[in-house]
Structures are given as structure tokens and as C-alpha cells.
Design a protein around this motif. Structure first.
Motif, PDB file in Angstrom:
ATOM      1  N   ILE A  61       0.860  -1.190   0.000  1.00 51.28           N
ATOM      2  CA  ILE A  61       0.000   0.000   0.000  1.00 51.28           C
ATOM      3  C   ILE A  61       0.892   1.234   0.000  1.00 51.28           C
ATOM      4  CG2 ILE A  61      -1.828   1.258   1.181  1.00 51.28           C
ATOM      5  CD1 ILE A  61      -2.660  -1.274   2.508  1.00 51.28           C
ATOM      6  N   THR A  62       0.655   2.142  -0.906  1.00 52.36           N
ATOM      7  CA  THR A  62       1.419   3.381  -0.958  1.00 52.36           C
ATOM      8  C   THR A  62       0.558   4.473  -1.566  1.00 52.36           C
ATOM      9  OG1 THR A  62       3.476   4.388  -1.715  1.00 52.36           O
ATOM     10  CG2 THR A  62       2.396   2.852  -3.215  1.00 52.36           C
ATOM     11  N   PHE A  63       1.138   5.641  -1.739  1.00 52.48           N
ATOM     12  CA  PHE A  63       0.429   6.780  -2.314  1.00 52.48           C
ATOM     13  C   PHE A  63       1.170   7.286  -3.543  1.00 52.48           C
ATOM     14  CE2 PHE A  63      -1.464   6.589   1.769  1.00 52.48           C
ATOM     15  CZ  PHE A  63      -2.728   7.159   1.650  1.00 52.48           C
ATOM     16  N   ILE A  64       0.432   7.801  -4.497  1.00 46.21           N
ATOM     17  CA  ILE A  64       1.017   8.334  -5.726  1.00 46.21           C
ATOM     18  C   ILE A  64       1.792   9.611  -5.408  1.00 46.21           C
ATOM     19  CG2 ILE A  64       0.495   9.306  -7.993  1.00 46.21           C
ATOM     20  CD1 ILE A  64      -2.004   7.560  -8.051  1.00 46.21           C
ATOM     21  N   THR A  65       3.000   9.706  -5.953  1.00 46.46           N
ATOM     22  CA  THR A  65       3.760  10.950  -5.892  1.00 46.46           C
ATOM     23  C   THR A  65       3.297  11.834  -7.043  1.00 46.46           C
ATOM     24  OG1 THR A  65       5.661   9.793  -4.962  1.00 46.46           O
ATOM     25  CG2 THR A  65       6.044  11.978  -5.887  1.00 46.46           C
ATOM     26  N   GLU A  66       2.655  12.911  -6.735  1.00 49.44           N
ATOM     27  CA  GLU A  66       2.074  13.771  -7.760  1.00 49.44           C
ATOM     28  C   GLU A  66       3.156  14.341  -8.671  1.00 49.44           C
ATOM     29  OE1 GLU A  66      -0.394  16.649  -5.833  1.00 49.44           O
ATOM     30  OE2 GLU A  66      -1.146  15.179  -4.406  1.00 49.44           O
ATOM     31  N   PHE A  67       2.764  14.629  -9.892  1.00 50.16           N
ATOM     32  CA  PHE A  67       3.711  15.076 -10.911  1.00 50.16           C
ATOM     33  C   PHE A  67       4.471  16.316 -10.468  1.00 50.16           C
ATOM     34  CE2 PHE A  67       4.429  17.783 -14.700  1.00 50.16           C
ATOM     35  CZ  PHE A  67       5.390  17.012 -15.319  1.00 50.16           C
ATOM     36  N   GLU A  68       3.795  17.273  -9.864  1.00 47.48           N
ATOM     37  CA  GLU A  68       4.441  18.516  -9.459  1.00 47.48           C
ATOM     38  C   GLU A  68       5.403  18.312  -8.300  1.00 47.48           C
ATOM     39  OE1 GLU A  68       1.248  18.037  -9.663  1.00 47.48           O
ATOM     40  OE2 GLU A  68       0.636  19.142 -11.477  1.00 47.48           O
ATOM     41  N   LYS A  69       5.232  17.234  -7.531  1.00 39.55           N
ATOM     42  CA  LYS A  69       6.041  17.025  -6.326  1.00 39.55           C
ATOM     43  C   LYS A  69       7.199  16.048  -6.547  1.00 39.55           C
ATOM     44  CE  LYS A  69       2.196  17.982  -3.190  1.00 39.55           C
ATOM     45  NZ  LYS A  69       1.370  17.490  -2.064  1.00 39.55           N
ATOM     46  N   ARG A  70       7.396  15.577  -7.776  1.00 40.64           N
ATOM     47  CA  ARG A  70       8.476  14.608  -8.004  1.00 40.64           C
ATOM     48  C   ARG A  70       9.856  15.189  -7.719  1.00 40.64           C
ATOM     49  NH1 ARG A  70       6.121  12.037 -13.691  1.00 40.64           N
ATOM     50  NH2 ARG A  70       4.216  11.152 -12.787  1.00 40.64           N
ATOM     51  N   PRO A  71      10.210  16.386  -8.206  1.00 38.05           N
ATOM     52  CA  PRO A  71      11.531  16.928  -7.853  1.00 38.05           C
ATOM     53  C   PRO A  71      11.725  17.089  -6.357  1.00 38.05           C
ATOM     54  CG  PRO A  71      10.560  18.158  -9.679  1.00 38.05           C
ATOM     55  CD  PRO A  71       9.490  17.271  -9.145  1.00 38.05           C
ATOM     56  N   MET A  72      10.688  17.521  -5.657  1.00 42.48           N
ATOM     57  CA  MET A  72      10.792  17.672  -4.212  1.00 42.48           C
ATOM     58  C   MET A  72      10.997  16.324  -3.533  1.00 42.48           C
ATOM     59  SD  MET A  72      10.851  19.638  -1.621  1.00 42.48           S
ATOM     60  CE  MET A  72      10.282  21.196  -2.300  1.00 42.48           C
ATOM     61  N   ALA A  73      10.354  15.255  -4.067  1.00 42.32           N
ATOM     62  CA  ALA A  73      10.530  13.924  -3.491  1.00 42.32           C
ATOM     63  C   ALA A  73      11.971  13.447  -3.656  1.00 42.32           C
ATOM     64  CB  ALA A  73       9.567  12.936  -4.147  1.00 42.32           C
ATOM     65  N   PHE A  74      12.583  13.717  -4.821  1.00 39.65           N
ATOM     66  CA  PHE A  74      13.984  13.361  -5.030  1.00 39.65           C
ATOM     67  C   PHE A  74      14.879  14.138  -4.076  1.00 39.65           C
ATOM     68  CE2 PHE A  74      12.682  11.194  -8.807  1.00 39.65           C
ATOM     69  CZ  PHE A  74      13.715  10.329  -9.121  1.00 39.65           C
ATOM     70  N   CYS A  75      14.650  15.426  -3.953  1.00 41.76           N
ATOM     71  CA  CYS A  75      15.460  16.253  -3.055  1.00 41.76           C
ATOM     72  C   CYS A  75      15.353  15.769  -1.616  1.00 41.76           C
ATOM     73  CB  CYS A  75      15.022  17.714  -3.156  1.00 41.76           C
ATOM     74  SG  CYS A  75      15.303  18.469  -4.766  1.00 41.76           S
ATOM     75  N   ARG A  76      14.161  15.442  -1.200  1.00 42.66           N
ATOM     76  CA  ARG A  76      13.965  14.971   0.173  1.00 42.66           C
ATOM     77  C   ARG A  76      14.706  13.663   0.415  1.00 42.66           C
ATOM     78  NH1 ARG A  76      10.061  11.631   2.031  1.00 42.66           N
ATOM     79  NH2 ARG A  76       8.930  11.846   0.073  1.00 42.66           N
ATOM     80  N   TYR A  77      14.661  12.759  -0.598  1.00 45.99           N
ATOM     81  CA  TYR A  77      15.337  11.472  -0.426  1.00 45.99           C
ATOM     82  C   TYR A  77      16.853  11.677  -0.320  1.00 45.99           C
ATOM     83  CZ  TYR A  77      16.547   6.571  -1.049  1.00 45.99           C
ATOM     84  OH  TYR A  77      17.043   5.310  -0.847  1.00 45.99           O
ATOM     85  N   PHE A  78      17.429  12.535  -1.181  1.00 51.55           N
ATOM     86  CA  PHE A  78      18.866  12.765  -1.149  1.00 51.55           C
ATOM     87  C   PHE A  78      19.296  13.404   0.161  1.00 51.55           C
ATOM     88  CE2 PHE A  78      18.472  13.157  -5.990  1.00 51.55           C
ATOM     89  CZ  PHE A  78      18.644  11.796  -6.138  1.00 51.55           C
ATOM     90  N   SER A  79      18.499  14.338   0.644  1.00 52.97           N
ATOM     91  CA  SER A  79      18.860  15.017   1.884  1.00 52.97           C
ATOM     92  C   SER A  79      18.770  14.087   3.089  1.00 52.97           C
ATOM     93  CB  SER A  79      17.962  16.238   2.093  1.00 52.97           C
ATOM     94  OG  SER A  79      16.597  15.831   2.215  1.00 52.97           O
ATOM     95  N   GLU A  80      17.873  13.105   3.038  1.00 53.99           N
ATOM     96  CA  GLU A  80      17.731  12.168   4.148  1.00 53.99           C
ATOM     97  C   GLU A  80      18.697  10.995   4.047  1.00 53.99           C
ATOM     98  OE1 GLU A  80      13.677  10.989   4.066  1.00 53.99           O
ATOM     99  OE2 GLU A  80      12.915  12.897   4.871  1.00 53.99           O
ATOM    100  N   ASN A  81      19.332  10.814   2.892  1.00 48.85           N
ATOM    101  CA  ASN A  81      20.250   9.682   2.697  1.00 48.85           C
ATOM    102  C   ASN A  81      21.564  10.193   2.095  1.00 48.85           C
ATOM    103  OD1 ASN A  81      18.348   7.087   3.111  1.00 48.85           O
ATOM    104  ND2 ASN A  81      17.210   8.624   1.953  1.00 48.85           N
ATOM    105  N   ARG A  82      22.231  11.083   2.807  1.00 47.46           N
ATOM    106  CA  ARG A  82      23.461  11.681   2.294  1.00 47.46           C
ATOM    107  C   ARG A  82      24.565  10.640   2.133  1.00 47.46           C
ATOM    108  NH1 ARG A  82      23.830  17.238   5.911  1.00 47.46           N
ATOM    109  NH2 ARG A  82      21.710  17.999   5.441  1.00 47.46           N
ATOM    110  N   GLY A  83      24.567   9.635   2.968  1.00 49.11           N
ATOM    111  CA  GLY A  83      25.606   8.623   2.894  1.00 49.11           C
ATOM    112  C   GLY A  83      25.464   7.685   1.722  1.00 49.11           C
ATOM    113  N   HIS A  84      24.361   7.793   0.968  1.00 50.75           N
ATOM    114  CA  HIS A  84      24.119   6.904  -0.168  1.00 50.75           C
ATOM    115  C   HIS A  84      24.458   7.551  -1.508  1.00 50.75           C
ATOM    116  CE1 HIS A  84      20.891   4.423   2.217  1.00 50.75           C
ATOM    117  NE2 HIS A  84      21.987   4.660   2.914  1.00 50.75           N
TER     118      HIS A  84
END
Length: 508
Positions: free
Chosen positions: A241-264
Motif C-alpha cells: 500500500i502506498t500513495f502516488i507521488t504527484e507530478f508537481e512534487k516529483r523533484p521535491m521527493a527526489f530532493c527529500r530522499y537525497f537530503s535524508e540519505n546523504r551517505g548513499h
């Protein structure tokens, strides 16, 4: 097993050089050239009085209200009592709080639909997921099949089978009927393969097969909750079960993931250049994106929306490995309506398949589709219109038109009405058909078979008009009879009751 040559031509790849300028690659280049700045977190200040400013709210809202839910443990098989443990931006293990619930009726419906999901295997090894689309046809991703096609793309080089959980002892061989790995005529990216079960119906009786999912197909939503059913890494069947990442929020989702996983970042950049991630898909609003962590071995899994309708085909994602563990930034899926529409055209335009087989498959597809949603009925109406436009181009089209219209005979009156309205809309969108009359449609036929097909179409299209005229005629006749009856009473003539009484007195 031979595969039709026109569908086995060397496919155009979906992957493009990762250096193309998209919103995501521009961000990654900045990441590579300099360190990521400290994650922006709001802290109340004295000047703000402990409250978040309007400007800060606009910046932080996409980060706080993340549109994804990761399933930690999903229900498998018929074990409905196993409660799904879901994490929604909170530490589930520490707090022990379930932040999302699903209705039991919806759960049972999804479990029933999940019976159609099967494992796709090469030499007994699971390489992907598929599901029964209609009749004896399985739908999966094209990249699951491509690596086992030989050099001339004419036949499978290895044993290809599917296995259903409901038929665990049966490894059913399959053959490729059609696939597309690239863009269709409308330049929509597609990645699918249609497989057909090999063998007679005695080996795999239709009553043993699970329900087909073609009638459940619908257009993809732009937001909301979705359910993905498949065998992750060849394990037991699970539902995510998950939720759709809206088209307008995709860049923000990538930025959030990178900022939360700097070691990766080192592993992410290595996978990016090695696998040549295609970020152009992120700039396509028709491609569905989400964060599900449904990784290896799940390509071809069906994606259902909150109303339990099939909306997409789970295809892949941006995954990488760190310290022996797999991670994923985001996954994507292709819309199911574009896939089934392309399948319909490929079945009809297959130059190797015999015409009778084409018509049989078209009949089975039509019967299943007309039992489905309003979206499926509108798609069938558009396809019928295209067949009528090309009626004189091939001798198969008049027969195909008869097959399509005959499929409506077993449907309900509601479905016929919906199809008739959708056909009227589709026909009026064509310049040569706009506001055309019944006589005008009949003049388009050149041969006897074309004329027969057009007559059948006209009878179906103008059935409501004929019924309305008939009702008007009956009403007029009824009013005339009533007026004549009233006129007779006014002149003292015995009506029906008087005649009956006089006959009764004579018998007495």
C-alpha cells in the motif's frame, strides 16, 4: 515457437543518455559538484513568535506531507487476519501505532483480484510477475521477455512458464503474442508483453483459471492511494500500500530522499551512470510514480487504485545497492488503458496470425471489455469508430465490425446505452462522420460485406430513435382509440362494458 515478425522487430529502447537536461539530472549535477546543503528544517524564532510563516509553510508543506506510505509487512494469500503494518513518516516499532486502515470488504476484493497474479519464470527461476488479462492471455513487462528471445527475435531461446498460487503443481508454458518496448504511434512510452498459454484447454481448463482483470481496467488517477500485488524477489504473494507521488512534487521527493540519505550519494551516482537511469519518464505526467520499495522480481505487477480498479502496470524504479541491501528512490508504472488499447490494435494488425484466430481473440477481448468500466466502454467505442473509418482498407475489417457489434448482444441494456452514447461522441469527433445520418453511413459501404456491417452498426446506433418513434406511434394510436371511445359514449352508443352486459343478458 514462432513469434510474429512485425512485433518482434528490434525494439526502440526507453532508456536515453542520462546527460539529458531534465529537472532531476540538473539537481544531480549540483549534488556531484558540491555537497548538499544542510537540510532545511524550520525552528520557531522569536521574530516569528513561535509560529511558522506563510513563506516557510509553502516551502515545508511538500516535505512534511509526504505522499508515500511504505508497507513493512503485507497480507499474504487468504490470511486476512494478518494486519498490515504501515509506516507513515513515524517510527512504528517505537510507537506501535498503525496510522492507516483499510476496509475488510476492500481487502477481500483485492485478495480475490490478486488470484490472477502469477509468477513468470525462465527455466524455473522467477524473473517477473504477470496476471491474467483475458481468456488465456497473460500481461507482463516487455523487459522480462526480451532477454530470452534469440538474435533474430523469432522464437524463445529458453523454457518460459507461468505459475499461479491457486495451481501450484502446474507450470504452464507460454509464448509471446505481442509486445512493445518503446513508444507507440502517439509517442506514449510503453513496456509490456502479451503472453498466451500454450496447450489445449484440457490441460488447463478455463474453470480452473482465476478471474481475468481486463474488465477492471480504468484510467490512472493523478493522486491518491494505490495497491500493488506481486511476488517480491520470488517470495510469497504480497500487497503493498502506498500513495502516488504527484507530478508537481516529483523533484521535491527526489530532493527529500537525497537530503535524508546523504551517505548513499556515491552508490546512487554509480547506479545512475552505470544503468543510465531514464529521468525523462519523470517529466511525463502520464507515467505514475510512487515510493513502494517493491523492487527486484516484481516487474509486471498490477497496480490498483482505491476503488479496486486496475490502473497501471508496475515496471521499475531507480534502485541501487549499499552494503548488500537494496534501496529505491522512486518507482514508476505505465497506464493500463494505453497498454490495452495498443494490444487491441496489435491483435487486429498481426500479419502472421490467421484471420480466424484474430477474430476469435477480438471476440474474447470485446466480451470481457464490455463487462468493464465506463473507461473500457469508451475505449471500445473509439476502436469501433477506427474500424469503420478503415472499412475498405482490408477485407478483415467488415468481419471485425460484425464481431465487435455481436459482442454487445450478451450485455445488459445499461451497457448498450453507454456504448451507444460513447459511439455517438466518438463518431462526431471524426470530420467525415460528424452529424451523419443513417442513409449517409450506408452509402459508405462498397461491398456486400461492408454493407451488412454498416447496417448492423446503424441498427445499433439508431435503436433508441426507432424505439422512441415506436412509442410515439403507440401513444398516438392509444389517444385516437380513446377519443373514438369517448365520441361513442357521447352519442349514446354502448361502450365495451355495455356490450358485455348485453351479451351476458342474452346468454341468461
Amino acid at each position: 515457437m514462432e513469434v510474429p515478425p512485425e512485433i518482434c522487430e528490434k525494439p526502440s529502447t526507453l532508456r536515453h543518455p542520462a546527460t539529458k537536461q531534465t529537472r532531476i539530472t540538473q539537481y544531480l549535477k549540483k549534488v556531484k559538484s558540491r555537497r548538499i546543503k544542510k537540510q532545511n528544517t524550520w525552528r520557531p524564532s522569536k521574530c516569528q513568535g513561535g509560529r511558522m510563516s506563510t513563506e516557510m509553510k509553502e516551502v515545508m508543506t511538500p516535505i512534511i506531507q509526504t505522499p508515500s506510505v511504505n508497507v513493512k509487512e503485507a497480507t499474504t494469500g487468504p490470511q486476512v487476519h494478518n494486519v498490515m503494518k504501515i509506516q507513515n513518516g513515524k517510527d512504528f516499532q517505537n510507537f506501535g501505532k498503525i496510522t492507516h486502515a483499510i476496509e475488510m470488504t476492500k481487502m477481500k476484493t483485492l485478495l480475490k483480484l490478486g488470484e490472477s497474479v502469477c509468477k513468470v519464470c525462465v527455466n524455473g527461476r522467477v524473473c517477473g510477475i504477470g496476471f491474467l488479462l483475458f481468456q488465456r492471455f497473460i500481461l507482463t513487462n516487455a523487459h522480462v521477455v526480451l532477454h530470452i528471445l534469440n538474435d533474430n527475435m523469432q522464437q524463445l531461446s529458453q523454457l518460459f512458464t507461468v505459475t499461479f498460487d491457486e495451481l501450484p503443481d502446474r507450470k504452464i508454458p507460454v509464448e509471446v503474442t505481442a509486445y512493445r518496448y518503446g513508444h507507440d504511434s502517439s509517442y506514449r512510452p510503453l513496456n509490456y508483453a502479451l503472453l498466451q498459454l500454450v496447450g489445449s484447454e484440457e490441460n488447463v481448463p478455463p474453470n480452473l483459471l482465476p478471474p481475468a482483470l481486463l474488465s477492471k481496467c480504468s484510467h490512472s488517477p493523478q493522486e491518491g492511494k494505490i495497491f500493488i500485488i506481486g511476488h517480491a524477489e520470488g517470495d510469497e504473494k504480497k500487497m503493498c500500500i502506498t500513495f502516488i507521488t504527484e507530478f508537481e512534487k516529483r523533484p521535491m521527493a527526489f530532493c527529500r530522499y537525497f537530503s535524508e540519505n546523504r551517505g548513499h550519494l556515491a552508490e546512487i551516482m554509480e547506479s545512475l551512470w552505470k544503468e543510465k537511469w531514464d529521468f525523462e519518464l519523470m517529466d511525463n505526467p502520464h507515467v505514475m510514480t510512487y515510493d513502494a520499495s517493491f523492487l527486484h522480481g516484481t516487474s509486471g505487477s498490477p497496480v490498483f487504485q482505491d476503488s479496486c480498479q486496475l490502473v497501471s502496470l508496475h515496471t521499475g524504479g531507480y534502485s541501487y545497492t549499499k552494503d548488500g541491501k537494496s534501496y529505491s528512490i522512486m518507482e514508476h508504472a505505465f497506464p493500463i488503458m494505453a497498454i490495452v488499447q495498443d494490444i487491441l490494435y496489435k491483435l487486429l494488425h498481426n500479419k502472421v496470425m490467421q484471420n480466424q484466430h484474430k477474430l476469435d481473440y477480438l471476440a474474447g477481448f470485446s466480451r470481457e471489455a464490455l463487462r468493464g468500466t465506463q473507461d473500457m466502454i469508451c475505449m471500445m467505442a473509439e476502436f469501433i469508430t477506427e474500424v469503420v473509418l478503415k472499412l475498405g482498407e482490408d477485407q478483415l475489417y467488415p468481419s471485425a465490425l460484425q464481431v465487435l457489434l455481436n459482442a454487445t448482444k450478451g450485455t445488459t441494456q445499461r451497457v448498450k446505452t453507454q456504448l451507444r452514447k460513447a459511439l455517438g461522441v466518438a463518431i462526431n469527433t471524426k470530420p467525415s462522420f460528424k452529424d451523419i445520418s443513417q442513409e449517409g453511413m450506408l452509402t459508405m459501404a462498397n461491398t456486400g460485406e461492408e454493407n451488412s456491417g454498416m447496417k448492423t452498426l446503424c441498427r445499433f446506433l439508431f435503436e433508441e430513435e426507432r424505439r422512441a418513434l415506436k412509442d410515439i406511434h403507440l401513444n398516438v394510436l392509444g389517444e385516437d382509440k380513446q377519443q373514438m371511445k369517448n365520441r361513442g359514449k357521447a352519442k349514446g352508443r354502448p361502450g365495451r362494458e355495455g356490450n358485455m352486459q348485453s351479451k351476458a343478458l342474452m346468454r341468461f
